[in-house]
Scaffold this active site. Structure first.
Site, PDB file in Angstrom:
ATOM      1  N   THR A 190      -6.304   1.574   0.742  1.00  0.00           N
ATOM      2  CA  THR A 190      -5.058   2.301   0.538  1.00  0.00           C
ATOM      3  C   THR A 190      -5.303   3.578  -0.244  1.00  0.00           C
ATOM      4  O   THR A 190      -6.313   3.720  -0.929  1.00  0.00           O
ATOM      5  CB  THR A 190      -4.044   1.463  -0.255  1.00  0.00           C
ATOM      6  OG1 THR A 190      -4.471   1.379  -1.624  1.00  0.00           O
ATOM      7  CG2 THR A 190      -3.895   0.078   0.332  1.00  0.00           C
ATOM      8  N   ASP A 191      -4.369   4.496  -0.172  1.00  0.00           N
ATOM      9  CA  ASP A 191      -4.327   5.577  -1.147  1.00  0.00           C
ATOM     10  C   ASP A 191      -3.866   4.969  -2.476  1.00  0.00           C
ATOM     11  O   ASP A 191      -3.474   3.805  -2.554  1.00  0.00           O
ATOM     12  CB  ASP A 191      -3.381   6.679  -0.679  1.00  0.00           C
ATOM     13  CG  ASP A 191      -3.744   8.037  -1.270  1.00  0.00           C
ATOM     14  OD1 ASP A 191      -4.443   8.077  -2.303  1.00  0.00           O
ATOM     15  OD2 ASP A 191      -3.323   9.060  -0.700  1.00  0.00           O
ATOM     16  N   ALA A 192      -3.938   5.730  -3.531  1.00  0.00           N
ATOM     17  CA  ALA A 192      -3.718   5.198  -4.876  1.00  0.00           C
ATOM     18  C   ALA A 192      -2.358   4.506  -4.995  1.00  0.00           C
ATOM     19  O   ALA A 192      -1.314   5.123  -4.745  1.00  0.00           O
ATOM     20  CB  ALA A 192      -3.819   6.323  -5.904  1.00  0.00           C
ATOM     21  N   ASN A 193      -2.410   3.223  -5.352  1.00  0.00           N
ATOM     22  CA  ASN A 193      -1.208   2.427  -5.627  1.00  0.00           C
ATOM     23  C   ASN A 193      -0.254   2.327  -4.444  1.00  0.00           C
ATOM     24  O   ASN A 193       0.943   2.062  -4.620  1.00  0.00           O
ATOM     25  CB  ASN A 193      -0.464   2.985  -6.853  1.00  0.00           C
ATOM     26  CG  ASN A 193      -1.311   2.953  -8.102  1.00  0.00           C
ATOM     27  OD1 ASN A 193      -1.908   1.934  -8.433  1.00  0.00           O
ATOM     28  ND2 ASN A 193      -1.390   4.078  -8.800  1.00  0.00           N
TER      29      ASN A 193
END
Length: 722
Positions: free
Chosen positions: A253-256
């Protein structure tokens, strides 16, 4: 590691240990008293609760953390270390949009191989690059990370970057799948509204090219796509990426972005978010803290985690981490200092620069006719701006600014004077990387703008030629750095106008990552060279170009609008019902670009002639060969980027007025001609059809153009029958 070893690990790992492999933590060194996050990450490593870390680049620190991962858990599984190696680690290449402007897959691949070699030497195994999002709104700050507006150029650049990164020993992670670059209004992190027709024909091709080139990882995007957050889209990550394209790497995933499924109003809570991302085909969560994937052992059966964990373990095995997990710190110092890396960076900056205008052949400068040069502007001697954004471990001391490069090339015979003239901006500018909401001071301390402006004009008046470096401060573009204006910031236009008014021949160098409003300059400044943010060796490369050691060969990877009011503006628009008036849509100015997609000048005298198409009629699966003669009437060798565009007149869908389909970078000797050949096969005419829900070929008449930009006028036709 064999599949058998992976099988054995999966059989002995608990659900919590498997979920740990599916978590990637941010890891930032913290000052005393603020070390809760690092301590929590280290505790996770020691219990087998983290499969990867990002943002560590010191080899000694990587080795320390790797020992925690291996010695602290019962399986001894090494951690993957990821980093944003976007356009270099220690040796900084031109920014990605600049590399795309080279239209040269060979130098792009070499450049990213250098970046990968340096990264792997310090213990980095994986980069969150290339960004292959198509960007058609230059207000979007992340246009600088991609290859511009076109899927054919974008696909070629994506594949070259993947090959370069992975030949250098690190995993390439193309991002953000998919459609992230179409953010409404050019606002970062905003929603997108794309048809399937656009996705398959425009936004997906660079991702598919990256997969075909062997990318080992793909990153998710934040936004909704057709009402479903991309990170939870089974259609994107299972049906398209894996089942249709055959991707066999792992998805992060991208951050969070898993936690964000709750923020979207899509998932009920963190366990629901983790479960739905896993079901979509997401293998690893990038988290700053409290990962949602910690909830997986209680939300799903242990066996449900095996597919994702297997992909992650196999990636570690392919990198050789089970046998050789540590960085060689002495070897790392040698590789970071390799002078060949700087030479590649210099060559990349040379090939990326785009000569937009050169009235009266002001360039190249003739050193023998010059006694003095004025180098002006706030970016001319800024080491940090020369490198551009997305740079974290560069050596500023070895960065060559434009002023440095010109002084070195001028030697003792030509006097070189410098004045900043104006600051880039006249206020505090926020940055996402400043921490704790701090702001960065853009103006030099104690800068007296009026006095410095006057000094710059005095220097310009006394000089034989003025070189004015204008553009955007590097923190004004990139992630979370969209702009609602394309104007030159601050009083830079005032400075440029005042220098031109002195009567001194003027060259404008544009330091940028997006098109800026150059309407006045395009009419009044004789020579304009777009140098982008050229990197570690940028100043030397610029001097090579200014003094004619090499000819500019970059070409624009996007359409350059006259004003922000024209956005979006692309070369591959469809024909309207009234195409003859398509360039006259505004009453106050033409709705044509200031500079066309593919535009770029050189120091040669290039002409195209004698276009031939070997067949007038072919079948649906047939191929035509097109040849053209390209002549250079100048007394020096020059590179040229020969571009082929195609238009389908009728068929099952309205097709773009012109689409780039192929290009070749060729070297044409002085006073010589080169014959350039293109083959147009079914792969160049095929497109994804919204009714058949798949690729189609139409019987139609096809127009083609070959030349030096998307406005090429040398044309031919052929028929396709079915």
């Amino acid at each position: 590691m064999t599949d058998k070893r992976v099988d054995e690990l999966l059989e002995t790992m608990t659900a919590a240990e498997k979920a740990g492999q599916m978590i990637q933590y941010f890891y930032f060194a913290a000052p005393p008293g603020k070390d809760q996050q690092p301590k929590a990450v280290e505790a996770a490593l020691e219990r087998g609760g983290a499969g990867s870390l990002l943002f560590v680049h010191d080899p000694a620190e990587i080795n320390r953390l790797q020992r925690l991962a291996i010695d602290g858990n019962r399986h001894g599984v090494p951690a993957l270390f990821g980093y944003d190696v976007i356009h270099g680690l220690r040796t900084i290449l031109p920014v990605p949009i600049a590399m795309a402007a080279s239209w040269d897959p060979e130098i792009i691949e070499r450049g990213q191989s250098v970046a990968a070699r340096e990264a792997r030497a310090v213990g980095i195994h994986w980069t969150f690059a290339p960004m292959v999002d198509i960007a058609r709104d230059p207000r979007w700050g992340r246009i600088i990370e991609g290859a511009g507006e076109d899927p054919v150029l974008g696909a070629a650049v994506a594949a070259a970057q993947v090959r370069g990164f992975q030949s250098g020993g690190i995993i390439a992670g193309p991002k953000h799948f998919g459609g992230y670059g179409a953010a409404l209004g050019g606002r970062d992190y905003d929603e997108v509204n794309l048809s399937d027709y656009e996705l398959w024909n425009v936004y997906f091709p660079p991702f598919r090219a990256a997969v075909v080139a062997g990318a080992g990882n793909v990153m998710t995007a934040y936004m909704d796509l057709n009402g479903v957050p991309a990170t939870a889209s089974h259609w994107l990550f299972t049906e398209v990426l894996r089942e249709t394209w055959g991707f066999d790497g792992f998805v992060v995933t991208d951050a969070n972005a898993v936690r964000s499924l709750v923020t979207h109003g899509f998932a009920r809570d963190l366990p629901d978010a983790a479960t739905r991302a896993l079901a979509a085909g997401v293998d690893m969560e990038m988290a700053s803290e409290d990962p949602a994937n910690d909830h997986l052992p209680h939300a799903v059966d242990s066996a449900a985690l095996d597919v994702s964990v297997r992909r992650i373990l196999e990636a570690k095995a392919r990198l050789g981490l089970f046998d050789d997990p540590y960085a060689d710190e002495d070897r790392a110092r040698e590789i970071l200092a390799d002078p060949e890396h700087r030479q590649v960076a210099r060559e990349a900056a040379r090939r990326s620069a785009v000569l937009l205008r050169n009235e009266g052949d002001l360039l190249p400068l003739a050193p023998e006719t010059l006694g003095s040069i004025a180098v002006l502007g706030p970016l001319a001697d800024s080491k940090r701006d020369t490198l551009g954004p997305w740079v974290f471990d560069a050596d500023l001391d070895e960065t060559v600014t434009v002023l440095d490069g010109i002084r070195q090339a001028a030697g003792d015979r030509i006097g070189v004077d410098h004045a900043a003239g104006v600051p880039v901006v006249q206020r505090l500018v926020p940055s996402m990387f400043d921490g704790d909401g701090a702001k960065v001071q853009a103006d030099p301390a104690g800068f007296d703008t009026d006095a410095e402006f006057a000094r710059a004009i005095r220097i310009a008046t006394a000089a034989d030629v003025a070189v004015v470096v204008v553009g955007e401060w590097q923190n004004m573009i990139g992630e979370t750095a969209s702009r609602s204006s394309l104007d030159l910031p601050g009083r830079q236009l005032d400075l440029l106008q005042a220098v031109v008014a002195t009567g001194t021949p003027t060259v404008a160098l544009i330091m940028n990552g997006r098109p800026l409003d150059l309407r006045w300059a395009a009419e009044n400044v004789p020579a304009i060279l777009d140098i982008w943010y050229p990197g570690t060796q940028g100043g030397n490369a610029v001097a090579d170009l200014l003094f004619g050691a090499v000819s500019p060969s970059g070409r624009l990877p996007f359409t350059w609008p006259r004003t922000i009011g024209q956005i979006p503006m692309i070369h591959s628009h469809t024909r309207s019902h009234d195409p003859d008036n398509q360039g006259r849509r505004y009453f106050n100015e033409p709705s044509t670009p200031l500079f066309a997609f593919g535009h770029g000048l050189g120091y040669g005298r290039i002409s195209y002639h004698d276009l031939t198409v070997d067949q007038t009629t072919i079948g649906l699966d047939g191929t035509v060969t097109v040849t053209v003669q390209v002549t250079n009437d100048a007394g020096r060798e020059v590179p040229e980027v020969v571009q082929l565009y195609l238009h389908q007149r009728h068929g099952g869908a309205s097709r773009p007025a012109r689409e780039l389909k192929a290009f070749q970078r060729v070297i044409i000797p002085a006073n010589d001609t080169r014959r350039v050949r293109f083959t147009i096969g079914p792969e160049h005419r095929r497109y994804w059809h919204p009714v058949s829900r798949g690729p189609v070929l139409d019987a139609s008449t096809f127009d083609l153009w070959i030349g030096g930009s998307s406005t090429a006028d040398l044309a031919g036709t052929f028929e396709v029958t079915g």
